[in-house]
Design a protein around this motif. Structure first.
Motif, PDB file in Angstrom:
ATOM      1  N   SER A   1      -5.582  -4.953   6.871  1.00 49.49           N
ATOM      2  CA  SER A   1      -4.365  -4.207   7.177  1.00 49.49           C
ATOM      3  C   SER A   1      -3.842  -3.536   5.916  1.00 49.49           C
ATOM      4  O   SER A   1      -3.782  -4.161   4.848  1.00 49.49           O
ATOM      5  N   VAL A   2      -3.467  -2.270   6.050  1.00 49.82           N
ATOM      6  CA  VAL A   2      -2.903  -1.517   4.931  1.00 49.82           C
ATOM      7  C   VAL A   2      -1.613  -0.849   5.392  1.00 49.82           C
ATOM      8  O   VAL A   2      -1.554  -0.264   6.476  1.00 49.82           O
TER       9      VAL A   2
ATOM     10  N   TYR B   1      -1.698   0.471   9.081  1.00 46.72           N
ATOM     11  CA  TYR B   1      -2.992   0.526   9.754  1.00 46.72           C
ATOM     12  C   TYR B   1      -3.609  -0.850   9.777  1.00 46.72           C
ATOM     13  O   TYR B   1      -3.518  -1.613   8.816  1.00 46.72           O
ATOM     14  N   TYR B   2      -4.238  -1.153  10.912  1.00 50.04           N
ATOM     15  CA  TYR B   2      -5.004  -2.388  11.031  1.00 50.04           C
ATOM     16  C   TYR B   2      -6.280  -2.073  11.770  1.00 50.04           C
ATOM     17  O   TYR B   2      -6.249  -1.456  12.849  1.00 50.04           O
TER      18      TYR B   2
ATOM     19  N   ARG C   1      -0.839   1.248  13.510  1.00 51.04           N
ATOM     20  CA  ARG C   1      -0.094   0.218  14.228  1.00 51.04           C
ATOM     21  C   ARG C   1       1.419   0.394  14.052  1.00 51.04           C
ATOM     22  O   ARG C   1       2.196  -0.299  14.695  1.00 51.04           O
ATOM     23  N   GLY C   2       1.801   1.284  13.170  1.00 48.30           N
ATOM     24  CA  GLY C   2       3.225   1.514  12.992  1.00 48.30           C
ATOM     25  C   GLY C   2       3.454   2.770  12.180  1.00 48.30           C
ATOM     26  O   GLY C   2       2.632   3.145  11.348  1.00 48.30           O
TER      27      GLY C   2
ATOM     28  N   ALA D   1       0.230  -1.532   0.421  1.00 51.10           N
ATOM     29  CA  ALA D   1       0.221  -2.984   0.535  1.00 51.10           C
ATOM     30  C   ALA D   1      -0.863  -3.399   1.515  1.00 51.10           C
ATOM     31  O   ALA D   1      -1.102  -2.705   2.509  1.00 51.10           O
ATOM     32  N   SER D   2      -1.517  -4.498   1.231  1.00 48.46           N
ATOM     33  CA  SER D   2      -2.549  -4.963   2.155  1.00 48.46           C
ATOM     34  C   SER D   2      -2.248  -6.377   2.618  1.00 48.46           C
ATOM     35  O   SER D   2      -1.492  -7.125   1.978  1.00 48.46           O
ATOM     36  N   SER D   3      -2.869  -6.721   3.721  1.00 46.76           N
ATOM     37  CA  SER D   3      -2.688  -8.038   4.301  1.00 46.76           C
ATOM     38  C   SER D   3      -3.956  -8.429   5.037  1.00 46.76           C
ATOM     39  O   SER D   3      -4.639  -7.570   5.593  1.00 46.76           O
TER      40      SER D   3
END
Lengths: 113, 115
Positions: free
Chosen positions: B31-32, B49-50, B55-56, B92-94
């Motif tokens: 996810s970014v 983005y995922y 996504r948003g 940011a990433s997740s």
């Protein structure tokens, strides 16, 4: 409307003194609350977060924050400030199912030797 | 392990030009998210983005667009630059889908100046 307010733009404290940074939020749903720190030229580092449960949360670098639903506040505290804590601090609110955080405008902390 | 890397670190453009900012997430993160931080303000959400899907989206004009590649890196594109687009752009990433707003790791940002 969803919003985060950090009423103090700048705060100056002496090294070794205690610190409290204020954060108030307006959010329709149950909020997820965060404090981030940003050093000059750097990205944001997560200090702590609150989702549920104990309203006093502990974070990294000796920071803690207390969630007070009745006051819509999530203030950040540290008992004894170190010179390396000088940075900008951001409070943020978010919700489940999204990484769309709403950030406050930040509080810039200056530490006097 | 490398953190979130963004390139370039600094960029100067003139009004009306186009710019592309790049982000490489932490290895394994899918996810970014992109944020814009104007001087004196907190970061504002632009995109998330995922798995290569949007996504948003935040409240930004259509001049702003983004995409995520199969290797999970991402580009943020801004067309017809305005002076007001001058800002620090944070990526940011997740590792996870946006079930809960946590585990967001920020890069150091790209400082964009529009003259």
């Amino acid at each position: 409307a969803q919003s985060v307010t950090q009423p103090d733009i700048h705060i100056t404290v002496s090294e070794g003194a205690s610190l409290e940074l204020r954060c108030n939020y307006s959010y329709g749903a149950t909020p997820y609350l965060f404090w981030y720190v940003q050093s000059p030229g750097q990205g944001l580092q997560l200090l702590l977060k609150y989702f549920s449960g104990d309203t006093l949360v502990q974070g990294i670098k000796g920071f803690e924050a207390e969630f007070k639903r009745s006051q819509s506040s999530f203030n950040l505290r540290k008992p004894s400030v170190h010179w390396s804590d000088a940075a900008e601090y951001f409070c943020a609110v978010g919700a489940a199912g999204t990484y769309k955080y709403i950030f406050g405008t930040g509080t810039r902390l200056k530490v006097l030797a | 392990d490398a953190g979130v890397t963004q390139s370039p670190t600094h960029l100067i453009k003139t009004r009306g030009q186009h710019v592309t900012l790049r982000c490489s997430p932490i290895s394994g993160h899918k996810s970014v998210s992109w944020y814009q931080q104007v001087l004196g303000q907190g970061p504002q959400f632009i995109f998330q983005y995922y798995e290569k899907e949007e996504r948003g989206r935040g409240n930004f004009p259509d001049r702003f667009s983004a995409r995520q590649f199969p290797n999970y890196s991402s580009e943020l594109n801004v067309n017809a630059l305005l002076l007001g687009d001058s800002a620090l752009y944070l990526c940011a990433s997740s590792p996870d889908p946006p079930i809960g707003p946590e585990k967001l790791f920020f890069g150091s940002g790209t400082q964009l100046s529009v003259l």
